[in-house]
Scaffold this motif. Structure first.
Motif, mmCIF file in Angstrom:
data_model
loop_
_atom_site.group_PDB
_atom_site.id
_atom_site.type_symbol
_atom_site.label_atom_id
_atom_site.label_comp_id
_atom_site.label_asym_id
_atom_site.label_seq_id
_atom_site.Cartn_x
_atom_site.Cartn_y
_atom_site.Cartn_z
ATOM 1 N N ASP A 30 -1.282 16.319 9.578
ATOM 2 C CA ASP A 30 -1.899 17.312 10.464
ATOM 3 C C ASP A 30 -2.574 16.522 11.583
ATOM 4 O O ASP A 30 -3.783 16.324 11.589
ATOM 5 N N SER A 31 -1.751 16.041 12.530
ATOM 6 C CA SER A 31 -2.251 15.105 13.532
ATOM 7 C C SER A 31 -1.515 15.259 14.857
ATOM 8 O O SER A 31 -0.302 15.476 14.876
ATOM 9 N N PRO A 32 -2.258 15.116 15.971
ATOM 10 C CA PRO A 32 -1.613 15.130 17.288
ATOM 11 C C PRO A 32 -1.062 13.768 17.683
ATOM 12 O O PRO A 32 -0.538 13.606 18.786
ATOM 13 N N GLY A 33 -1.212 12.785 16.784
ATOM 14 C CA GLY A 33 -0.793 11.419 17.095
ATOM 15 C C GLY A 33 -1.986 10.546 17.393
ATOM 16 O O GLY A 33 -3.124 10.874 17.046
ATOM 17 N N GLY A 34 -1.733 9.416 18.049
ATOM 18 C CA GLY A 34 -2.835 8.508 18.340
ATOM 19 C C GLY A 34 -2.355 7.231 18.996
ATOM 20 O O GLY A 34 -1.338 7.220 19.713
ATOM 21 N N ILE A 35 -3.048 6.158 18.722
ATOM 22 C CA ILE A 35 -2.758 4.870 19.354
ATOM 23 C C ILE A 35 -1.391 4.355 18.904
ATOM 24 O O ILE A 35 -1.027 4.477 17.740
ATOM 25 N N VAL A 36 -0.638 3.775 19.835
ATOM 26 C CA VAL A 36 0.704 3.273 19.540
ATOM 27 C C VAL A 36 0.679 2.259 18.403
ATOM 28 O O VAL A 36 1.447 2.369 17.436
ATOM 29 N N ALA A 37 -0.188 1.255 18.505
ATOM 30 C CA ALA A 37 -0.225 0.195 17.491
ATOM 31 C C ALA A 37 -0.590 0.746 16.118
ATOM 32 O O ALA A 37 0.001 0.358 15.107
ATOM 33 N N ASP A 38 -1.555 1.647 16.059
ATOM 34 C CA ASP A 38 -1.983 2.214 14.781
ATOM 35 C C ASP A 38 -0.872 3.051 14.156
ATOM 36 O O ASP A 38 -0.657 3.010 12.942
ATOM 37 N N SER A 39 -0.162 3.821 14.977
ATOM 38 C CA SER A 39 0.947 4.629 14.466
ATOM 39 C C SER A 39 2.011 3.739 13.853
ATOM 40 O O SER A 39 2.555 4.055 12.785
ATOM 41 N N HIS A 40 2.291 2.622 14.496
ATOM 42 C CA HIS A 40 3.323 1.737 13.957
ATOM 43 C C HIS A 40 2.856 1.014 12.700
ATOM 44 O O HIS A 40 3.655 0.741 11.806
ATOM 45 N N GLN A 41 1.576 0.708 12.612
ATOM 46 C CA GLN A 41 1.046 0.071 11.400
ATOM 47 C C GLN A 41 1.247 0.986 10.188
ATOM 48 O O GLN A 41 1.662 0.530 9.115
ATOM 49 N N ILE A 42 0.933 2.264 10.360
ATOM 50 C CA ILE A 42 1.123 3.220 9.260
ATOM 51 C C ILE A 42 2.606 3.377 8.956
ATOM 52 O O ILE A 42 3.016 3.427 7.796
ATOM 53 N N TYR A 43 3.430 3.473 9.993
ATOM 54 C CA TYR A 43 4.882 3.572 9.810
ATOM 55 C C TYR A 43 5.409 2.389 9.000
ATOM 56 O O TYR A 43 6.198 2.555 8.063
ATOM 57 N N HIS A 44 4.960 1.200 9.345
ATOM 58 C CA HIS A 44 5.411 -0.010 8.643
ATOM 59 C C HIS A 44 5.018 0.019 7.166
ATOM 60 O O HIS A 44 5.826 -0.307 6.289
ATOM 61 N N ALA A 45 3.782 0.433 6.885
ATOM 62 C CA ALA A 45 3.323 0.513 5.493
ATOM 63 C C ALA A 45 4.127 1.556 4.717
ATOM 64 O O ALA A 45 4.468 1.350 3.542
ATOM 65 N N LEU A 46 4.454 2.677 5.365
ATOM 66 C CA LEU A 46 5.254 3.715 4.702
ATOM 67 C C LEU A 46 6.683 3.244 4.441
ATOM 68 O O LEU A 46 7.284 3.598 3.419
ATOM 69 N N LYS A 47 7.243 2.464 5.341
ATOM 70 C CA LYS A 47 8.589 1.933 5.136
ATOM 71 C C LYS A 47 8.635 1.048 3.890
ATOM 72 O O LYS A 47 9.595 1.100 3.106
ATOM 73 N N GLU A 48 7.619 0.251 3.697
ATOM 74 C CA GLU A 48 7.551 -0.587 2.503
ATOM 75 C C GLU A 48 7.410 0.261 1.249
ATOM 76 O O GLU A 48 7.999 -0.050 0.205
ATOM 77 N N LEU A 49 6.622 1.336 1.325
ATOM 78 C CA LEU A 49 6.455 2.228 0.177
ATOM 79 C C LEU A 49 7.749 2.984 -0.122
ATOM 80 O O LEU A 49 8.180 3.053 -1.284
ATOM 81 N N SER A 50 8.385 3.539 0.905
ATOM 82 C CA SER A 50 9.590 4.346 0.691
ATOM 83 C C SER A 50 10.777 3.516 0.212
ATOM 84 O O SER A 50 11.761 4.064 -0.277
ATOM 85 N N ALA A 51 10.678 2.200 0.347
ATOM 86 C CA ALA A 51 11.740 1.330 -0.151
ATOM 87 C C ALA A 51 11.743 1.265 -1.674
ATOM 88 O O ALA A 51 12.769 0.918 -2.282
ATOM 89 N N ILE A 52 10.618 1.608 -2.307
ATOM 90 C CA ILE A 52 10.531 1.519 -3.765
ATOM 91 C C ILE A 52 10.217 2.858 -4.425
ATOM 92 O O ILE A 52 10.454 3.026 -5.624
ATOM 93 N N LYS A 53 9.690 3.837 -3.652
ATOM 94 C CA LYS A 53 9.373 5.152 -4.202
ATOM 95 C C LYS A 53 9.726 6.216 -3.164
ATOM 96 O O LYS A 53 9.507 6.009 -1.964
ATOM 97 N N PRO A 54 10.269 7.363 -3.588
ATOM 98 C CA PRO A 54 10.612 8.412 -2.618
ATOM 99 C C PRO A 54 9.359 9.021 -1.988
ATOM 100 O O PRO A 54 8.355 9.245 -2.666
ATOM 101 N N VAL A 55 9.456 9.260 -0.687
ATOM 102 C CA VAL A 55 8.347 9.848 0.059
ATOM 103 C C VAL A 55 8.877 11.030 0.862
ATOM 104 O O VAL A 55 9.862 10.905 1.592
#
Length: 338
Positions: A109-134
């Protein structure tokens, strides 16, 4: 001669107020308040040093409380910037390290935000989704950076949007205020001492040169290309041409997003949970979420008196600090080159 009044016949004096006791009580109260404040400050510094305050705590949300199999709901709410960034990444790491967590729902529930912060979260989710479904459950708004982070679920993830969700807003913006006319009216002009012609670029007190426009457009184009790439890499039904066609910066309704291939299904969070349970082959799961302890140092700073002159100066200085955003906001000024 009249006789002098005796001691017994003199009017009684009113009892003296116990001033010493009153001042002592006030002093003790003051010392108590100071002690509480000092202890709160020292505790916050202790937590900050050892980073205890960043560790999320698990709490029961729904489902079978006795089940050993858990689905974690990680919430991203508000603008994606500190402390949301760090708290979200901490929650992702906790879900990744917990063997009992079989899958994750990313509630956005977000309008977005800083480019770098968005990519940091994206990167962490990619690592998570590689081992568990998201899976993603989009709420009121999952736009720009809110959509960007959703791409971290990978090609195997599914995106659910509520019927009233707004999403999309694919694009980049660098806010800039043009204060040249204001500066001329109050007698203020830019006169920076600098070592290079671009050192004070985006200075709000002078117009942009054509070279600066080209410079900053190249920078936001790079961030925009990255946005397009993460969508193409994680949405199997969308190629680059289609994504660029959709990337006008506009938001899409849930129905429009479904038709365009930006989301997979219209449904609420419970529908996303049931779909994830089906994918995992589970019927009874414990739905948990994560909370983050309050940052006492931030709370103390909020109740402290603020110097409004310093606050105005800080706002003015920040107006010249370039920041790129994946952000949907009607209050955000025009981007470079507009």
């Amino acid at each position: 001669m009249s006789s002098l009044p005796t001691a017994d016949s003199r009017p009684a004096k009113p009892p003296r107020k116990k001033r010493k006791s009153s001042w002592a009580a006030r002093l003790l109260l003051l010392l108590l308040i100071c002690s509480i404040g000092a202890n709160a400050f020292m505790y916050s510094q202790y937590e900050e040093y050892f980073q205890f305050n960043s560790q999320p705590k698990e709490s029961f949300r729904d489902g079978d409380a006795d089940s050993d199999d858990k689905i974690a709901v990680i919430e991203i709410g508000g603008t994606i910037m500190p402390p949301v960034t760090e708290q979200t990444i901490d929650s992702i790491e906790k879900a990744k390290d917990d063997a009992a967590v079989k899958g994750v729902i990313l509630s956005v529930d977000s309008p977005g935000g800083i480019v770098a912060d968005s990519h940091q979260i994206y990167h962490a989710l990619k690592e998570l989704s590689a081992i568990k479904p998201v899976y993603v459950s989009m709420k009121r708004l999952a736009a720009s950076g809110g959509y960007y982070v959703s791409m971290g679920i990978g090609e195997q993830g599914r995106i659910f949007a509520e019927p009233t969700t707004w999403t999309g807003s694919i694009g980049v913006i660098i806010p800039r205020y043009d204060m040249t006319e204001l500066g001329s009216k109050i007698g203020v002009q830019a006169d920076a001492i600098k070592t290079g012609k671009f050192k004070d670029s985006l200075n709000p007190l002078r117009p942009l040169t054509q070279e600066e426009v080209e410079l900053w457009n190249a920078i936001i184009d790079d961030s925009f290309d990255l946005f397009v790439k993460v969508i193409v890499d994680n949405r199997p039904g969308l190629d680059e041409a289609k994504v660029r066609e959709l990337a006008t910066g506009q938001v899409y309704t849930a129905n429009q997003a479904l038709e365009a291939g930006l989301v997979d299904e219209i449904g609420f969070e419970d529908a996303a949970v049931k779909a994830l349970e089906a994918k995992l082959g589970l019927s009874n799961t414990r739905i948990v979420t994560y909370t983050h302890p309050a940052d006492w140092s931030a709370a103390i700073s909020l109740i402290q008196a603020r110097d409004h002159r310093a606050e105005i100066l800080e706002t003015f200085l920040n107006a010249g600090v370039p920041r790129a955003y994946y952000l949907f906001s009607s209050l955000t000024p025009a981007s470079v080159g507009d």
